[in-house]
Design a protein around this motif. Structure first.
Motif, PDB file in Angstrom:
ATOM      1  N   MET A   1      34.597  82.476  33.677  1.00 48.41           N
ATOM      2  CA  MET A   1      34.447  81.249  32.926  1.00 48.41           C
ATOM      3  C   MET A   1      34.190  81.607  31.480  1.00 48.41           C
ATOM      4  N   ARG A   2      34.946  81.020  30.619  1.00 47.28           N
ATOM      5  CA  ARG A   2      34.770  81.261  29.195  1.00 47.28           C
ATOM      6  C   ARG A   2      34.595  79.919  28.493  1.00 47.28           C
ATOM      7  N   LEU A   3      33.550  79.828  27.692  1.00 50.34           N
ATOM      8  CA  LEU A   3      33.327  78.611  26.925  1.00 50.34           C
ATOM      9  C   LEU A   3      34.307  78.571  25.764  1.00 50.34           C
ATOM     10  N   THR A   4      34.656  77.381  25.341  1.00 45.70           N
ATOM     11  CA  THR A   4      35.519  77.246  24.171  1.00 45.70           C
ATOM     12  C   THR A   4      34.736  77.659  22.929  1.00 45.70           C
ATOM     13  N   ALA A   5      35.459  77.975  21.874  1.00 47.14           N
ATOM     14  CA  ALA A   5      34.817  78.311  20.597  1.00 47.14           C
ATOM     15  C   ALA A   5      33.990  77.124  20.111  1.00 47.14           C
ATOM     16  N   PHE A   6      34.449  75.918  20.400  1.00 45.41           N
ATOM     17  CA  PHE A   6      33.739  74.710  19.989  1.00 45.41           C
ATOM     18  C   PHE A   6      32.325  74.698  20.589  1.00 45.41           C
ATOM     19  N   THR A   7      32.235  74.945  21.881  1.00 44.07           N
ATOM     20  CA  THR A   7      30.936  74.962  22.550  1.00 44.07           C
ATOM     21  C   THR A   7      30.104  76.145  22.096  1.00 44.07           C
ATOM     22  N   ASP A   8      30.728  77.294  21.949  1.00 42.10           N
ATOM     23  CA  ASP A   8      30.049  78.491  21.468  1.00 42.10           C
ATOM     24  C   ASP A   8      29.404  78.216  20.105  1.00 42.10           C
ATOM     25  N   PHE A   9      30.168  77.663  19.176  1.00 41.98           N
ATOM     26  CA  PHE A   9      29.627  77.362  17.846  1.00 41.98           C
ATOM     27  C   PHE A   9      28.577  76.261  17.911  1.00 41.98           C
ATOM     28  N   GLY A  10      28.734  75.335  18.840  1.00 42.66           N
ATOM     29  CA  GLY A  10      27.719  74.297  19.005  1.00 42.66           C
ATOM     30  C   GLY A  10      26.379  74.902  19.414  1.00 42.66           C
ATOM     31  N   LEU A  11      26.420  75.791  20.383  1.00 43.98           N
ATOM     32  CA  LEU A  11      25.193  76.449  20.828  1.00 43.98           C
ATOM     33  C   LEU A  11      24.609  77.322  19.719  1.00 43.98           C
ATOM     34  N   ARG A  12      25.469  78.039  19.023  1.00 43.76           N
ATOM     35  CA  ARG A  12      24.987  78.885  17.918  1.00 43.76           C
ATOM     36  C   ARG A  12      24.364  78.046  16.803  1.00 43.76           C
ATOM     37  N   THR A  13      24.940  76.882  16.528  1.00 45.80           N
ATOM     38  CA  THR A  13      24.380  75.990  15.508  1.00 45.80           C
ATOM     39  C   THR A  13      22.976  75.564  15.902  1.00 45.80           C
ATOM     40  N   LEU A  14      22.810  75.134  17.137  1.00 45.75           N
ATOM     41  CA  LEU A  14      21.492  74.715  17.603  1.00 45.75           C
ATOM     42  C   LEU A  14      20.500  75.865  17.524  1.00 45.75           C
ATOM     43  N   MET A  15      20.947  77.055  17.905  1.00 45.64           N
ATOM     44  CA  MET A  15      20.065  78.220  17.832  1.00 45.64           C
ATOM     45  C   MET A  15      19.642  78.483  16.383  1.00 45.64           C
ATOM     46  N   TYR A  16      20.602  78.428  15.474  1.00 43.96           N
ATOM     47  CA  TYR A  16      20.277  78.678  14.067  1.00 43.96           C
ATOM     48  C   TYR A  16      19.294  77.632  13.533  1.00 43.96           C
ATOM     49  N   LEU A  17      19.521  76.383  13.881  1.00 49.35           N
ATOM     50  CA  LEU A  17      18.665  75.318  13.350  1.00 49.35           C
ATOM     51  C   LEU A  17      17.228  75.437  13.829  1.00 49.35           C
ATOM     52  N   THR A  18      16.991  76.175  14.920  1.00 50.26           N
ATOM     53  CA  THR A  18      15.611  76.411  15.350  1.00 50.26           C
ATOM     54  C   THR A  18      14.889  77.367  14.408  1.00 50.26           C
ATOM     55  N   SER A  19      15.637  78.104  13.603  1.00 49.84           N
ATOM     56  CA  SER A  19      15.025  79.120  12.744  1.00 49.84           C
ATOM     57  C   SER A  19      14.455  78.555  11.455  1.00 49.84           C
ATOM     58  N   ILE A  20      14.801  77.319  11.140  1.00 47.78           N
ATOM     59  CA  ILE A  20      14.295  76.740   9.893  1.00 47.78           C
ATOM     60  C   ILE A  20      13.140  75.791  10.213  1.00 47.78           C
ATOM     61  N   PRO A  21      12.179  75.673   9.318  1.00 46.36           N
ATOM     62  CA  PRO A  21      11.073  74.743   9.556  1.00 46.36           C
ATOM     63  C   PRO A  21      11.599  73.319   9.775  1.00 46.36           C
ATOM     64  N   ALA A  22      10.907  72.561  10.610  1.00 48.98           N
ATOM     65  CA  ALA A  22      11.348  71.214  11.007  1.00 48.98           C
ATOM     66  C   ALA A  22      11.596  70.300   9.805  1.00 48.98           C
ATOM     67  N   GLU A  23      10.822  70.460   8.750  1.00 53.10           N
ATOM     68  CA  GLU A  23      10.979  69.584   7.575  1.00 53.10           C
ATOM     69  C   GLU A  23      12.096  70.051   6.628  1.00 53.10           C
ATOM     70  N   GLN A  24      12.571  71.262   6.818  1.00 50.18           N
ATOM     71  CA  GLN A  24      13.616  71.823   5.953  1.00 50.18           C
ATOM     72  C   GLN A  24      14.997  71.429   6.468  1.00 50.18           C
ATOM     73  N   LEU A  25      15.929  71.282   5.551  1.00 51.01           N
ATOM     74  CA  LEU A  25      17.304  70.958   5.909  1.00 51.01           C
ATOM     75  C   LEU A  25      18.213  72.166   5.711  1.00 51.01           C
ATOM     76  N   SER A  26      19.225  72.248   6.527  1.00 54.96           N
ATOM     77  CA  SER A  26      20.277  73.241   6.380  1.00 54.96           C
ATOM     78  C   SER A  26      21.533  72.479   5.969  1.00 54.96           C
ATOM     79  N   SER A  27      22.675  73.137   6.051  1.00 62.23           N
ATOM     80  CA  SER A  27      23.937  72.475   5.710  1.00 62.23           C
ATOM     81  C   SER A  27      25.063  73.087   6.527  1.00 62.23           C
ATOM     82  N   VAL A  28      26.164  72.372   6.597  1.00 63.57           N
ATOM     83  CA  VAL A  28      27.332  72.900   7.306  1.00 63.57           C
ATOM     84  C   VAL A  28      27.792  74.213   6.669  1.00 63.57           C
ATOM     85  N   PRO A  29      27.931  74.289   5.335  1.00 62.42           N
ATOM     86  CA  PRO A  29      28.347  75.568   4.742  1.00 62.42           C
ATOM     87  C   PRO A  29      27.389  76.720   5.058  1.00 62.42           C
ATOM     88  N   GLU A  30      26.100  76.424   5.105  1.00 59.74           N
ATOM     89  CA  GLU A  30      25.125  77.466   5.412  1.00 59.74           C
ATOM     90  C   GLU A  30      25.315  77.990   6.835  1.00 59.74           C
TER      91      GLU A  30
END
Length: 148
Positions: A1-30
């Motif tokens: 079973m292989r996840l699509t790149a879409f799902t892979d990037f979705g999971l990676r995005t969520l993982m990355y967003l956990t690294s920033i403080p809750a009050e801080q914002l990130s961006s799509v380019p970041e």
């Protein structure tokens, strides 16, 4: 079973967003820069994550993105189910399969897929980023590389 790149990037995005403080914002380019991937692809991924309620998107000059829920409340199996648009392991119609009327393979693969998803439902986003102290320097190094 292989996840699509879409799902892979979705999971990676969520993982990355956990690294920033809750009050801080990130961006799509970041986020795209951190994973050295197409910004256009991340626009679609983050748009879907926002639509599903996992990411909060704030528009405007000082806008950005951040997690919309606590990491403990984001179920990885559920995210995969919602992001994957095709969870069938095989497509019996293209090309048309001659044994479809009595084939047991599709059912066996469907059971295996369900077992995989059920197992993934045992994990929250917090579970898969419990090694945040190791992850954060890697994400920061990738960002720093992009600045040079």
């Amino acid at each position: 079973m292989r996840l699509t790149a879409f799902t892979d990037f979705g999971l990676r995005t969520l993982m990355y967003l956990t690294s920033i403080p809750a009050e801080q914002l990130s961006s799509v380019p970041e986020v795209a820069k951190v994973y050295d991937a197409s910004q256009n692809h991340f626009v679609k991924v983050i748009g879907q994550l926002t639509k599903l309620g996992y990411v909060q998107s704030i528009r405007g000059k000082n806008g950005g993105i951040r997690l919309a829920k606590k990491a403990e409340d984001i179920n990885i199996g559920k995210v995969i189910r919602e992001l994957e648009n095709h969870l069938d392991a095989v497509n019996c119609s293209k090309p048309a399969c001659q044994i479809v009327s009595c084939c047991e393979l599709k059912q066996a693969l469907a059971l295996a897929m369900e077992a995989f998803l059920t197992k993934m439902e045992e994990y929250s986003l917090a579970d898969i980023v419990q090694n945040k102290p190791e992850l954060i320097p890697l994400w920061q190094a990738e960002q720093d590389e992009g600045l040079n």
